[in-house]
Structures are given as structure tokens and as C-alpha cells.
Scaffold this motif. Structure first.
Motif, short mmCIF file in Angstrom:
data_model
loop_
_atom_site.label_atom_id
_atom_site.label_comp_id
_atom_site.label_asym_id
_atom_site.label_seq_id
_atom_site.Cartn_x
_atom_site.Cartn_y
_atom_site.Cartn_z
N SER A 90 50.89 51.92 43.85
CA SER A 90 49.95 50.93 44.56
C SER A 90 48.44 51.32 44.23
CB SER A 90 50.29 50.49 45.74
OG SER A 90 50.17 51.51 46.60
N PRO A 93 44.72 51.77 39.30
CA PRO A 93 43.60 50.82 38.98
C PRO A 93 44.49 49.75 38.27
CG PRO A 93 42.55 53.01 38.50
CD PRO A 93 44.24 53.07 38.95
N LYS A 94 44.15 48.50 38.46
CA LYS A 94 44.45 47.42 37.63
C LYS A 94 44.25 47.66 36.16
CE LYS A 94 47.34 45.64 40.53
NZ LYS A 94 48.72 46.29 40.88
N SER A 96 43.92 45.59 32.56
CA SER A 96 44.25 44.19 31.78
C SER A 96 43.96 44.12 30.39
CB SER A 96 42.74 43.11 32.30
OG SER A 96 41.80 43.61 32.11
N TYR A 101 49.67 50.92 31.35
CA TYR A 101 50.44 51.94 31.72
C TYR A 101 51.90 52.14 31.41
CZ TYR A 101 46.75 52.22 35.41
OH TYR A 101 45.56 52.51 35.89
N GLU A 104 54.64 50.39 33.35
CA GLU A 104 54.53 48.95 33.51
C GLU A 104 55.18 48.28 32.25
OE1 GLU A 104 50.98 46.10 33.42
OE2 GLU A 104 50.09 48.26 32.80
N ARG A 156 51.90 40.19 30.04
CA ARG A 156 52.41 40.63 31.13
C ARG A 156 53.29 39.44 32.01
NH1 ARG A 156 47.99 43.56 30.48
NH2 ARG A 156 48.03 45.69 31.33
#
Length: 174
Positions: A90, A93-94, A96, A101, A104, A156
Motif C-alpha cells: 500500500s 507510489p501509484k 499510471s 510494477y 501488479e 488495468r
């Protein structure tokens, strides 16, 4: 906290002072993001143990100088040397766009613009010079190079990796 719920941040590389301070090598492109952590998980005997941080500061770009609570001597610091440091997923860092990653995209379908969907990403092999998607198509395992020029889109929302692969790459496995 289980290891699967965390990401590898780096490892405790060496002692810094005789008062128990250590230098941790940070395996990241942006070490400054991790300068003011309250705690980390240190892998001790294959278990993740929370360690609370009294003070920390960046040291020579890739290192974080850390003073942990209850680590007050050289002997205490010696016990931590070489141990890996983790943080919860969590805290990543997100990302886009087409940045992602490795963890993911596991489970995402992989699609070639020419051939359509040809499998699911089972794992990412980053032990080679070029990282590879390990893709399963039934019982067949395929290794697909993760090359920016091949990558069209990370979708995503639909859990897909869309690629434009050279002709014959997928076909040689099927």
C-alpha cells in the motif's frame, strides 16, 4: 505481515556508528520518497519483524542512514546486517500509463495486436538481462520479453497487457 503483502525496499548494508545506526541500501529510483518512514519490516530468520525508526536521513544518494528504536549498540546493529527491508504494498507510489510494477500484472491476460489474447501472465522473471513475462497458455509456458517497443498498453481496467510482438515469437511456442 506476510511477505506477499510487501515489497522489497532494500537491505541493511553496514553499520554507521557505534551507537547502533545502520546504512540501508535502497533499491529504488526515488530514495527521497522513503526518507521519513516511521517503520519498516526487517526480514529476520525468514519472518518479517516490524522495526520502528527514531531518525533517518539520506546518505550518499542510495543509502538511508537509520537509527532504530531499541538498537543501541554495535552488537545490536551487527545482528541486522545483510537483512532485507520491506514495506507494505500500500506504500508503493501509484503508477499510471504504461509504467507498472511487476507484481501488479501477474494474472493479467496478455494480448498481441495481431493474434489476440494468447495467455495469462503467471510470473515475471527479472533474473535475466532482459525481464521476461512468464505466460501460460494451457500447459504451454512462453517467455515474452518485456521490451518497451513491444508494449502497447497496460489496460488495468480489463486486466490486460497489450503488445505488438514480432511475427513468429508466439507461434514458436504453439
Amino acid at each position: 505481515m506476510r511477505k506477499e503483502e510487501c515489497f522489497y525496499l532494500g537491505k541493511i548494508a553496514k553499520k554507521f556508528s557505534f551507537k547502533g545506526e545502520v546504512l540501508a541500501y535502497l533499491d529504488t529510483d526515488e530514495p527521497e520518497l522513503y526518507e521519513n518512514l516511521e517503520s519498516v519490516f526487517v526480514e529476520c530468520n525468514k519472518h518479517l519483524v516490524p522495526f520502528f525508526i527514531e531518525t533517518s536521513s539520506l546518505h550518499k544518494n542510495d543509502f538511508l542512514r537509520i537509527r532504530f528504536e531499541d538498537v543501541n549498540t554495535e552488537e545490536d546493529a551487527d545482528a541486522l546486517l545483510g537483512n532485507a527491508i520491506y514495506l507494505p504494498l500500500s506504500m508503493l507510489p501509484k503508477l499510471s500509463g504504461n509504467k507498472f510494477y511487476f507484481h501488479e500484472v501477474i494474472g493479467f491476460e496478455i494480448e498481441d495486436q495481431r493474434l489476440g489474447v494468447f495467455g495469462k501472465i503467471a510470473a515475471v522473471n527479472d533474473t535475466t538481462a532482459q525481464p521476461l513475462f512468464e505466460v501460460l497458455n494451457g500447459e504451454v509456458e512462453m517467455l515474452i520479453p518485456m521490451i518497451d517497443q513491444f508494449l502497447v498498453k497496460i489496460d488495468r481496467e480489463n486486466k490486460k497487457v497489450i503488445m505488438n510482438l514480432p511475427e513468429g515469437l508466439v507461434e514458436m511456442y504453439l
